[in-house]
Design an enzyme around this catalytic site. Sequence first.
Site: not given
Ligand SMILES: NC(=O)c1ccc[n+]([C@@H]2O[C@H](COP(=O)([O-])OP(=O)(O)OC[C@H]3O[C@@H](n4cnc5c(N)ncnc54)[C@H](O)[C@@H]3O)[C@@H](O)[C@H]2O)c1
Length: 347
Positions: A88, A131, A159, A244-245, A250, A316
Amino acid sequence: LSKILLDPAGFPFRDWIMKHAVHLFSSSDIQELYPISEAVRVIEKAFLHHALGKSRMPSKIYLDLPEYGGDFRAMPAALFSPPVAGIKWVNSHPSNRKRGIPTVMAMVIVNDAKTALPLAIMDGTLLTNLRTGAAGAVAVKHLSRRKAKRLALIGAGAQALFQTRAILSVRDSIDEIRIYDPLQKSIRSFEASLAETYTKAIRVAKTARQCVEGADIVVTTTPSRKPIVKREWLADGVHINAIGADAPGKQELDPEILNHATVIVDDRDQATHSGEINIPVNRGQFSPKKIASTLGEVIAKKSGKSLETRTTVFDSTGLAIQDIASAAYILAKAKKRGDLATFDFFS
Ligand SMILES: NC(=O)c1ccc[n+]([C@@H]2O[C@H](COP(=O)([O-])OP(=O)(O)OC[C@H]3O[C@@H](n4cnc5c(N)ncnc54)[C@H](O)[C@@H]3O)[C@@H](O)[C@H]2O)c1
């Protein structure tokens, strides 16, 4: 070489290759072929197989682009039954939200692991969301209270939505959803998208504290680089999905939470390098020796203890085996149905 490849008469394996045309899958194909409940089963099996040595996966490779406020990751993996390998190619560009385009986008390439023949190319964006949500649900299934009622979400982006849909598919006891996100647009879009599957009112919290206090399950899905959730706000026995991290630098949780919880990771190396524990490990606030086990080991019952009543954190980072297992499942299901879009790369 290209002359030989392009010349049907001069390339003896051409007929054979033509039988293996590459299938193409759009995001709507994936939506149709991969419901969240099936994704949860596929991901649970992928974690289990990985813990049993039935797949192979190096840590993901990062291509950092700080000048553009983002990064790309290359995530390869091979599974042995059936033998598929794939990769990927995915990004994380948090500022894309301002541009009105997704912050995470991906493509997946699937090959036959034995012959290396390319089998499929698919959109990896929806696949990533599905996933990731499914991994969160597998963690909730194995680590949270069976009768968990209150689900608290920090972050209301893509997410958060997929975590919620997947978690609701494994915990029908949930009767309260709370959400905190400073961006009202994200909250509104979360509410509208979830309305299809969840009919009760969603409680929008004014602060992160108000959101998580008394919750049975907490899910963090922000691109934050500093802790948002504090230990003293959490009830004993809470389960946290720290989603998120997923890159160095992160962090969403107070390191005190990690030191007082049973920490389960998706992959030890990846979590230490780029998961929720990466900053606390670098600062000497958390030792990787304190990782209790991987999620795969929990599913395989290698951890040996019930975790339901403990405070648990699932860290995760997102594994390539999740992507390739999902892609292989989608391809196999589509082949059974027939009528697939193909492209002949060798013509
Ligand atoms: N673990 C995994 O497998 C995996 C997979 C995909 C994405 N991610 C990570 O997950 C995170 C979110 O991805 P996403 O696709 O949902 O992004 P996204 O941009 O769709 O959503 C992120 C949200 O977080 C909010 N936010 C930012 N700071 C905040 C805070 N301090 N308190 C509350 N809300 C806050 C933003 O306003 C936004 O609405 C990213 O860091 C991404 O890299 C992890």
